[in-house]
Design an enzyme around this catalytic site. Sequence first.
Site, mmCIF file in Angstrom:
data_model
loop_
_atom_site.group_PDB
_atom_site.id
_atom_site.type_symbol
_atom_site.label_atom_id
_atom_site.label_comp_id
_atom_site.label_asym_id
_atom_site.label_seq_id
_atom_site.Cartn_x
_atom_site.Cartn_y
_atom_site.Cartn_z
ATOM 1 N N ARG A 156 0.828 -1.224 0.000
ATOM 2 C CA ARG A 156 0.000 0.000 0.000
ATOM 3 C C ARG A 156 0.851 1.257 0.000
ATOM 4 O O ARG A 156 0.535 2.253 0.660
ATOM 5 C CB ARG A 156 -0.964 0.048 1.192
ATOM 6 C CG ARG A 156 -2.097 -0.969 1.216
ATOM 7 C CD ARG A 156 -2.993 -0.895 -0.006
ATOM 8 N NE ARG A 156 -2.511 -1.828 -1.000
ATOM 9 C CZ ARG A 156 -2.732 -3.139 -0.980
ATOM 10 N NH1 ARG A 156 -3.447 -3.670 -0.063
ATOM 11 N NH2 ARG A 156 -2.250 -3.928 -1.918
ATOM 12 N N SER A 187 -10.738 0.030 2.917
ATOM 13 C CA SER A 187 -10.056 -0.180 4.209
ATOM 14 C C SER A 187 -9.528 1.145 4.741
ATOM 15 O O SER A 187 -8.819 1.853 4.029
ATOM 16 C CB SER A 187 -8.884 -1.144 4.040
ATOM 17 O OG SER A 187 -9.361 -2.372 3.556
ATOM 18 N N GLU A 229 -4.854 4.055 5.791
ATOM 19 C CA GLU A 229 -4.475 3.730 4.408
ATOM 20 C C GLU A 229 -4.732 4.895 3.441
ATOM 21 O O GLU A 229 -3.913 5.162 2.571
ATOM 22 C CB GLU A 229 -5.244 2.486 3.943
ATOM 23 C CG GLU A 229 -4.909 2.083 2.523
ATOM 24 C CD GLU A 229 -5.616 0.820 2.077
ATOM 25 O OE1 GLU A 229 -5.500 -0.211 2.757
ATOM 26 O OE2 GLU A 229 -6.286 0.867 1.037
HETATM 27 C C1 LIG Z 1 -15.418 0.712 -1.576
HETATM 28 C C2 LIG Z 1 -13.933 0.847 -1.765
HETATM 29 C C3 LIG Z 1 -13.130 -0.285 -1.885
HETATM 30 C C4 LIG Z 1 -11.748 -0.167 -2.066
HETATM 31 N N1 LIG Z 1 -10.996 -1.303 -2.199
HETATM 32 C C5 LIG Z 1 -9.651 -1.210 -2.367
HETATM 33 C C6 LIG Z 1 -8.849 -2.389 -2.505
HETATM 34 O O1 LIG Z 1 -9.349 -3.510 -2.492
HETATM 35 N N2 LIG Z 1 -7.519 -2.241 -2.651
HETATM 36 C C7 LIG Z 1 -6.920 -1.012 -2.691
HETATM 37 O O2 LIG Z 1 -5.688 -0.959 -2.843
HETATM 38 N N3 LIG Z 1 -7.658 0.117 -2.586
HETATM 39 C C8 LIG Z 1 -8.998 0.051 -2.427
HETATM 40 N N4 LIG Z 1 -9.762 1.185 -2.293
HETATM 41 C C9 LIG Z 1 -9.090 2.500 -2.307
HETATM 42 C C10 LIG Z 1 -9.123 3.205 -3.689
HETATM 43 O O3 LIG Z 1 -10.192 2.773 -4.468
HETATM 44 C C11 LIG Z 1 -7.838 3.014 -4.481
HETATM 45 O O4 LIG Z 1 -6.728 3.437 -3.724
HETATM 46 C C12 LIG Z 1 -7.865 3.781 -5.811
HETATM 47 O O5 LIG Z 1 -6.724 3.472 -6.564
HETATM 48 C C13 LIG Z 1 -7.948 5.287 -5.632
HETATM 49 O O6 LIG Z 1 -8.207 5.853 -6.898
HETATM 50 P P1 LIG Z 1 -8.841 7.292 -7.055
HETATM 51 O O7 LIG Z 1 -8.800 7.612 -8.509
HETATM 52 O O8 LIG Z 1 -10.154 7.341 -6.404
HETATM 53 O O9 LIG Z 1 -7.778 8.174 -6.252
HETATM 54 P P2 LIG Z 1 -8.080 9.512 -5.415
HETATM 55 O O10 LIG Z 1 -8.822 9.154 -4.183
HETATM 56 O O11 LIG Z 1 -8.642 10.554 -6.290
HETATM 57 O O12 LIG Z 1 -6.603 9.917 -5.005
HETATM 58 C C14 LIG Z 1 -5.894 9.131 -4.067
HETATM 59 C C15 LIG Z 1 -4.475 9.713 -3.915
HETATM 60 O O13 LIG Z 1 -3.772 9.552 -5.140
HETATM 61 C C16 LIG Z 1 -3.405 10.818 -5.661
HETATM 62 N N5 LIG Z 1 -3.622 10.742 -7.117
HETATM 63 C C17 LIG Z 1 -4.741 10.324 -7.768
HETATM 64 N N6 LIG Z 1 -4.521 10.357 -9.101
HETATM 65 C C18 LIG Z 1 -3.257 10.831 -9.278
HETATM 66 C C19 LIG Z 1 -2.460 11.104 -10.419
HETATM 67 N N7 LIG Z 1 -2.895 10.902 -11.671
HETATM 68 N N8 LIG Z 1 -1.201 11.582 -10.235
HETATM 69 C C20 LIG Z 1 -0.723 11.811 -8.969
HETATM 70 N N9 LIG Z 1 -1.437 11.572 -7.859
HETATM 71 C C21 LIG Z 1 -2.698 11.084 -8.012
HETATM 72 C C22 LIG Z 1 -4.313 11.835 -4.996
HETATM 73 O O14 LIG Z 1 -3.668 13.109 -4.936
HETATM 74 C C23 LIG Z 1 -4.472 11.217 -3.622
HETATM 75 O O15 LIG Z 1 -3.319 11.492 -2.849
HETATM 76 C C24 LIG Z 1 -11.141 1.104 -2.110
HETATM 77 C C25 LIG Z 1 -11.967 2.253 -1.973
HETATM 78 C C26 LIG Z 1 -13.340 2.117 -1.794
HETATM 79 C C27 LIG Z 1 -14.185 3.347 -1.675
#
Ligand SMILES: Cc1cc2nc3c(=O)[nH]c(=O)nc-3n(C[C@H](O)[C@H](O)[C@H](O)COP(=O)(O)OP(=O)(O)OC[C@H]3O[C@@H](n4cnc5c(N)ncnc54)[C@H](O)[C@@H]3O)c2cc1C
Length: 363
Positions: free
Chosen positions: A176, A253, A355
């Site tokens: 992570r 998580s 996380e």
């Molecule tokens: C219901 C649910 C289940 C989930 N299950 C999992 C799982 O099983 N495993 C897991 O690992 N995660 C899980 N997650 C967490 C999440 O979905 C992942 O971490 C996902 O990759 C985040 O993507 P996002 O586009 O929403 O990022 P955001 O929430 O928009 O951003 C997250 C972080 O990444 C940065 N970021 C985003 N895009 C970029 C970019 N292009 N360049 C630089 N920085 C960037 C943002 O600044 C922020 O710091 C879950 C979340 C939810 C709500």
Amino acid sequence: MSDVSARPATETRAAEPTRLAEYTTLCLGGPAGRIETAASAEEIVQKVQQARLRDDEVLILAGGSNVVVGDAGFPGTVVLVRSRGLRVVAEDADTVTVRVEAGEPWDDLVAATVANGWSGLECLSGIPGSAGATPIQNVGAYGQEVAETITGVQVYDRVEGSLGRVEAADCGFAYRSSIFKYSERWVVLSVDFRLARSPLSGPVRYAELARALGVEPGDAVPLADARAAVLRLRAGKGMVLDAADPDTRSVGSFFTNPVLDGEAYELLRGRAADLGEPPHWPGAGDTVKVSAAWLIDKAGFAKGHPGPEGVAISSKHTLALTNRSGTASTAALIALARDIRDGVHARFGVPLHPEPVLVNCAV
Ligand SMILES: Cc1cc2nc3c(=O)[nH]c(=O)nc-3n(C[C@H](O)[C@H](O)[C@H](O)COP(=O)(O)OP(=O)(O)OC[C@H]3O[C@@H](n4cnc5c(N)ncnc54)[C@H](O)[C@@H]3O)c2cc1C
């Protein structure tokens, strides 16, 4: 899914007090100074550069599924990543390398790879958010993580003001985590994944998934079967976004599984002697990874445990903290997270770490 946004509004807005709650899966977060939508890699770079010229802080936001934004919001510029598309950039008899734009919805990509007979992402089905965010915390689930298939990441370097590529070996991928998490430097523009041409999944490593598929750990199954089983398991835990299910108003998580050295694990065993062996897995090196869900549950925080203002532990998964009421504040969610962290520490002496990325707030 039309894009990665947690909420439908994606138009460019300037100097409006839009609450970031509209853009996060927790539905939490105060006002943004300014919100800019970027529909291509070029636009992402342009919006970041323009913010710099205004001396504005920048928050890159894609699906908003892994951020907790404070009630004070973010006073600078929020750049919404909405670039789309993928293309094959290399292939041979056994593998195909796809370059995926940062804003491509992650699960659309996984579905496309499964449909094309490209193996390597199938166990990551149903994870919300964007492809570009997957390297940030080395997204993983059900025995797979993106570090296994990413070959490199195309980036904009905010320190040097230049475009570049970070090879997988230099991404600092760990559980992570990566060099990109909490970085003020890197903006991910696109990600390269090398996938096997195979109708079968990789070896199923996760015992629960193997049971659900009726196979032994280590067996391979048709890609579509792996995807369907993962989606079923995730839905049962509230881990697939569903607007009708308040248990999914979360960041997945909230805490990572603690990674302990041998001495710390023995201390935990001593403190948990009345509960039997704590569920654990081998970590990197000589470390042991312990189930955070088990620690939380045994410290007295069961599924559904309530906090202030209608926040609660998910009724389906001990590790997910939810804005169940939909009207809570970030402060309330943080208060619940602190209660849990302190309770686990008092009972077992093990520190829990969040996380998601915390923006203008702290646990
Ligand atoms: C219901 C649910 C289940 C989930 N299950 C999992 C799982 O099983 N495993 C897991 O690992 N995660 C899980 N997650 C967490 C999440 O979905 C992942 O971490 C996902 O990759 C985040 O993507 P996002 O586009 O929403 O990022 P955001 O929430 O928009 O951003 C997250 C972080 O990444 C940065 N970021 C985003 N895009 C970029 C970019 N292009 N360049 C630089 N920085 C960037 C943002 O600044 C922020 O710091 C879950 C979340 C939810 C709500």
